[in-house]
Design a protein around this motif. Structure first.
Motif, PDB file in Angstrom:
ATOM      1  N   CYS A   1       0.826  -1.211   0.000  1.00 15.22           N
ATOM      2  CA  CYS A   1       0.000   0.000   0.000  1.00 15.22           C
ATOM      3  C   CYS A   1       0.856   1.254   0.000  1.00 15.22           C
ATOM      4  O   CYS A   1       0.513   2.258  -0.649  1.00 15.22           O
ATOM      5  N   LYS A   2       1.971   1.227   0.708  1.00 13.88           N
ATOM      6  CA  LYS A   2       2.863   2.382   0.706  1.00 13.88           C
ATOM      7  C   LYS A   2       3.422   2.653  -0.689  1.00 13.88           C
ATOM      8  O   LYS A   2       3.427   3.792  -1.165  1.00 13.88           O
TER       9      LYS A   2
ATOM     10  N   LYS B   1       0.729   4.115  -3.017  1.00 14.77           N
ATOM     11  CA  LYS B   1       0.501   5.542  -2.791  1.00 14.77           C
ATOM     12  C   LYS B   1       1.657   6.382  -3.312  1.00 14.77           C
ATOM     13  O   LYS B   1       1.466   7.424  -3.957  1.00 14.77           O
ATOM     14  N   ARG B   2       2.855   5.920  -3.029  1.00 16.76           N
ATOM     15  CA  ARG B   2       4.044   6.683  -3.431  1.00 16.76           C
ATOM     16  C   ARG B   2       4.146   6.774  -4.947  1.00 16.76           C
ATOM     17  O   ARG B   2       4.414   7.856  -5.506  1.00 16.76           O
TER      18      ARG B   2
ATOM     19  N   ARG C   1      -1.541   9.221  -5.343  1.00 22.41           N
ATOM     20  CA  ARG C   1      -2.934   9.274  -4.900  1.00 22.41           C
ATOM     21  C   ARG C   1      -3.044   8.725  -3.474  1.00 22.41           C
ATOM     22  O   ARG C   1      -2.100   8.122  -2.972  1.00 22.41           O
ATOM     23  N   THR C   2      -4.215   8.908  -2.873  1.00 27.03           N
ATOM     24  CA  THR C   2      -4.358   8.514  -1.467  1.00 27.03           C
ATOM     25  C   THR C   2      -5.424   7.458  -1.220  1.00 27.03           C
ATOM     26  O   THR C   2      -5.357   6.749  -0.215  1.00 27.03           O
ATOM     27  N   GLU C   3      -6.418   7.339  -2.080  1.00 25.29           N
ATOM     28  CA  GLU C   3      -7.531   6.439  -1.807  1.00 25.29           C
ATOM     29  C   GLU C   3      -7.138   4.972  -2.026  1.00 25.29           C
ATOM     30  O   GLU C   3      -6.532   4.622  -3.033  1.00 25.29           O
ATOM     31  N   LEU C   4      -7.513   4.139  -1.061  1.00 25.42           N
ATOM     32  CA  LEU C   4      -7.358   2.697  -1.190  1.00 25.42           C
ATOM     33  C   LEU C   4      -8.744   2.071  -1.165  1.00 25.42           C
ATOM     34  O   LEU C   4      -9.590   2.449  -0.349  1.00 25.42           O
TER      35      LEU C   4
ATOM     36  N   ALA D   1      -5.604   5.199  -5.544  1.00 23.42           N
ATOM     37  CA  ALA D   1      -4.208   4.779  -5.665  1.00 23.42           C
ATOM     38  C   ALA D   1      -4.133   3.301  -6.011  1.00 23.42           C
ATOM     39  O   ALA D   1      -3.387   2.892  -6.909  1.00 23.42           O
TER      40      ALA D   1
END
Length: 397
Positions: free
Chosen positions: A116-117, A120-121, A125-128, A181
């Motif tokens: 997940c990191k 995002k990186r 984006r931020t949404e999971l 993301a």
């Protein structure tokens, strides 16, 4: 002097008010043995861990060989070590060309955190997006992705910007957007009671992620390393994820996990900030030696080809009016009963008869069956006879 049981109860943290309290002195193959000669046929492999059985000779040999060289040397990614490097190469050989970069960690939960990191990186984006009744681990990030509110409400607040959609429902795929993301999905939902998505759904999910630029993470912590009859369960779906996570069965009984992607994605952890994900014990050489031996055993001993027939044997033998349904993909199986109370009585009775089974976190009326892939047809028959006896004694019609 206090007994091991007394020490366990007094000083070792418990996870329930009713632990199994089986005392195991040694284990080999599909069997665990107690201090007084008790024998238990293990139908759950330490929850999907011992895919090649307990203490496989080739795994023990690899561990012993590594012990003669060195143990932990340095935090992950700084020193060239032959065994982790060879394992990374061997894993890449089982995967499509786009999954060629492996980051080793210590557990399945850490594999999820790392996946997940990096998603995002890389995406910015931020949404999971995860799924109802999903299970991805118990650390706070992984827990945020889990789909059962009863399992996580006591630990809120958790990660923000996490959305859950319905499993195997085409309409919900529209909730995956250019804000997303990553979408994270167990290729086979485990703790939901072995829920296998439709192939058309998996292909539509892959297409939707590609359309909006979201990364697709497949969690094969339970389903990987041959459990379903192919080395990776996603091979049966006709799709390829952007990121893959694995653990459990990959270590042959040793603790290890990994998240795997293409170099372009994985390299985003190197800068802004550097050391974007670090781990002290990830890629431990002894665990990597055990994992490499496990991978080789699965392939060289032809265990994958045996899975369908062994799963069919369970389904042929486990026939009883109390059994409502058997769901499976390979030797990842759920045997459904009317209620948890009925199932718990059967599980307890089966243990007394020498067979260890379990239930699922989010499907507590279904019996977990996930034996070592090395189980023989004779051992399957023995296990089924004992389970059926337990059912007969606990269920009245």
């Amino acid at each position: 002097m206090l007994s091991p049981r007394q020490l366990f109860l007094q000083h070792q943290a418990q996870t329930t008010d009713f632990p199994l309290l089986l005392e195991v002195e040694r284990a080999e193959g599909v069997f665990m043995y107690g201090p007084n000669g008790e024998r238990y046929l293990d139908l759950i492999s330490g929850i999907g861990v011992s895919n090649v059985g307990h203490r496989h000779p080739k795994v023990l040999e690899a561990i012993q060989d590594q012990l003669g060289k060195y143990l932990h040397l340095m935090v992950y990614g700084e020193i060239v070590q032959a065994t982790p490097a060879r394992l990374a190469h061997a894993l890449a050989q089982t995967l499509p060309a786009s999954l060629d970069n492996v980051y080793f960690v210590s557990s399945g939960s850490e594999a999820i955190e790392g996946a997940c990191k990096v998603a995002k990186r890389f995406s910015g984006r931020t949404e999971l997006i995860a799924f109802n009744n999903a299970y991805h681990g118990s650390t706070q990030g992984a827990l945020s992705l889990n789909g059962s509110e009863s399992f996580k409400r006591a630990f809120r607040p958790l990660l923000p910007d996490v959305r859950h959609i319905k499993h195997n429902l085409m309409e919900d795929l529209q909730q995956i957007t250019s804000r997303t993301a990553a979408v994270i999905l167990e290729t086979v939902q485990g703790e939901a009671g072995v829920r296998v998505p439709d192939q058309e759904y998996m292909q539509a999910l892959r297409a939707r992620c590609t359309e909006v630029g979201a990364l697709l993470i497949l969690d094969e912590i339970q389903s990987g390393f041959g459990r379903t009859g192919t080395f990776w369960a996603f091979e049966q779906c006709g799709i390829v994820p952007d990121i893959l996570t694995c653990a459990k069965g990959m270590g042959g009984g040793m603790p290890i996990g990994a998240f795997i992607s293409r170099q372009e994605i994985m390299h985003s952890l190197k800068n802004d900030p550097m050391l974007g994900h670090i781990t002290t014990f990830g890629g431990h050489p002894v665990s990597c030696a055990a994992s490499l031996a496990t991978l080789q055993v699965i392939l060289e001993e032809g265990l994958l080809a045996q899975v369908p027939a062994k799963a069919a044997r369970f389904k042929e033998r486990l026939v009883h009016p109390a059994i409502k349904e058997i769901r499976n993909l390979g030797l990842m199986m759920a045997v459904e009963f009317e209620s948890f109370d009925i199932l718990k009585a059967i599980i307890d009775n089966a243990i007394l008869k020498g067979v260890l089974t379990d239930w699922f976190l989010f499907c507590d009326n279904s019996m977990r069956i996930a034996p070592p892939l090395t189980i023989t047809f004779e051992e399957i028959d023995e296990a089924c006879v004992l389970v059926l006896r337990a059912i007969e004694e606990e269920v009245r019609f």
